[in-house]
Motif scaffolding. Structure first.
Motif, PDB file in Angstrom:
ATOM      1  N   ARG A  52       0.646  -1.232   0.275  1.00 12.32           N
ATOM      2  CA  ARG A  52       0.548  -0.198   0.097  1.00 12.32           C
ATOM      3  C   ARG A  52       0.376   1.472   0.233  1.00 12.32           C
ATOM      4  O   ARG A  52       0.700   2.616  -0.453  1.00 12.32           O
ATOM      5  N   ALA A  53       2.327   1.481   0.802  1.00 11.84           N
ATOM      6  CA  ALA A  53       2.428   2.188   0.660  1.00 11.84           C
ATOM      7  C   ALA A  53       3.463   2.931  -0.303  1.00 11.84           C
ATOM      8  O   ALA A  53       3.382   3.900  -0.538  1.00 11.84           O
ATOM      9  N   VAL A  54       3.930   1.821  -1.175  1.00 12.74           N
ATOM     10  CA  VAL A  54       4.432   1.838  -2.280  1.00 12.74           C
ATOM     11  C   VAL A  54       3.413   2.400  -3.556  1.00 12.74           C
ATOM     12  O   VAL A  54       3.941   3.712  -4.208  1.00 12.74           O
ATOM     13  N   THR A  55       2.418   1.496  -3.450  1.00 14.13           N
ATOM     14  CA  THR A  55       1.296   1.904  -4.137  1.00 14.13           C
ATOM     15  C   THR A  55       0.990   3.761  -4.273  1.00 14.13           C
ATOM     16  O   THR A  55       1.285   4.542  -5.413  1.00 14.13           O
ATOM     17  N   VAL A  56       0.907   4.194  -3.054  1.00 12.94           N
ATOM     18  CA  VAL A  56       0.965   5.808  -2.835  1.00 12.94           C
ATOM     19  C   VAL A  56       2.346   6.560  -3.161  1.00 12.94           C
ATOM     20  O   VAL A  56       2.070   7.023  -3.907  1.00 12.94           O
ATOM     21  N   PHE A  57       3.396   5.556  -2.866  1.00  9.52           N
ATOM     22  CA  PHE A  57       4.687   6.692  -3.034  1.00  9.52           C
ATOM     23  C   PHE A  57       4.660   6.552  -4.413  1.00  9.52           C
ATOM     24  O   PHE A  57       5.123   7.977  -4.829  1.00  9.52           O
ATOM     25  N   GLU A  58       4.595   5.630  -5.039  1.00  6.87           N
ATOM     26  CA  GLU A  58       4.647   5.826  -6.528  1.00  6.87           C
ATOM     27  C   GLU A  58       3.530   6.475  -7.685  1.00  6.87           C
ATOM     28  O   GLU A  58       3.275   6.894  -9.002  1.00  6.87           O
TER      29      GLU A  58
END
Length: 212
Positions: A52-58
């Motif tokens: 989830r964190a990676v999704t938002v970061f990207e």
């Protein structure tokens, strides 16, 4: 030369003290729920948090964006080891940072959850594609769960010089993104509705629904 975080904040976020609780410190922001199914004793839980964190970061950073990485820590005068950042700091190691490219500073602690008089901070600049965020974000999520490693207890802010967006993952529970305008955050608000934290959804809807 690394851009100045003080100048950036003065231009985009006048009066803002960079610290935890960004969503509640600036009127234009999104708060994301990172908690996945399962319990904190399961590897699958942390895998879900990271995804989830990676999704938002990207969603916030294009690979070509220049990013200021700002790392802050409360300065406790009783404990010498906390007066400074060591070369072994996880962020410095993962970014292979040399001393000449890092800006170190001490400043008054005006953050929302100030528990000391001072903060210590370092700032460095990288292209988003060169940031090992798939390692840094899990380390932030592990901070309250020893013996999981790596663990990162410092506050880390990722600042998009192009868009003005600022991302702060505070722990395994959630992540804040603030913007200088609703226009800058509107696309992320629309495309990532499923990750928004329900507790603050009414406030986010009031901010962004009227800007469509």
């Amino acid at each position: 030369m690394t851009a100045s975080i003080s100048e950036f904040l003065h231009h985009h976020y006048p009066g803002l003290a960079l610290g935890p609780g960004l969503f509640y410190c600036w009127p234009i922001g999104l708060r994301f729920d990172l908690q996945a199914a399962g319990t904190t004793s399961d590897d699958a839980y942390f895998t879900g948090v990271t995804q989830r964190a990676v999704t938002v970061f990207e969603a916030v950073f294009l690979p070509t964006d220049l990013v200021l990485i700002v790392v802050q820590r409360s300065r406790y005068t009783r404990w010498y080891r906390r007066w400074r950042f060591r070369a072994s700091n996880l962020v410095l190691r993962l970014l292979h940072a040399c001393k000449q490219e890092v800006q170190f500073s001490r400043l008054a602690n005006r953050t929302r959850f100030a528990n000391t008089a001072q903060l210590i901070r370092f700032t460095l600049e990288r292209q988003a594609a060169d940031i090992p965020y798939r390692q840094l974000l899990p380390a932030i999520s592990h901070q309250d769960f020893p013996p999981r490693t790596p663990r990162l207890h410092d506050d880390v802010f990722f600042v998009n010089i192009r868009s003005g967006l600022v991302l702060h993952m505070y722990d395994d529970r959630g992540l804040d993104v603030i913007g200088p305008s609703t226009k800058a955050l509107q696309p992320i608000y629309q495309s990532h509705q499923h990750l928004l934290l329900d507790y603050d959804r009414e406030q986010m809807d009031a901010t962004f629904a009227c800007s469509v």
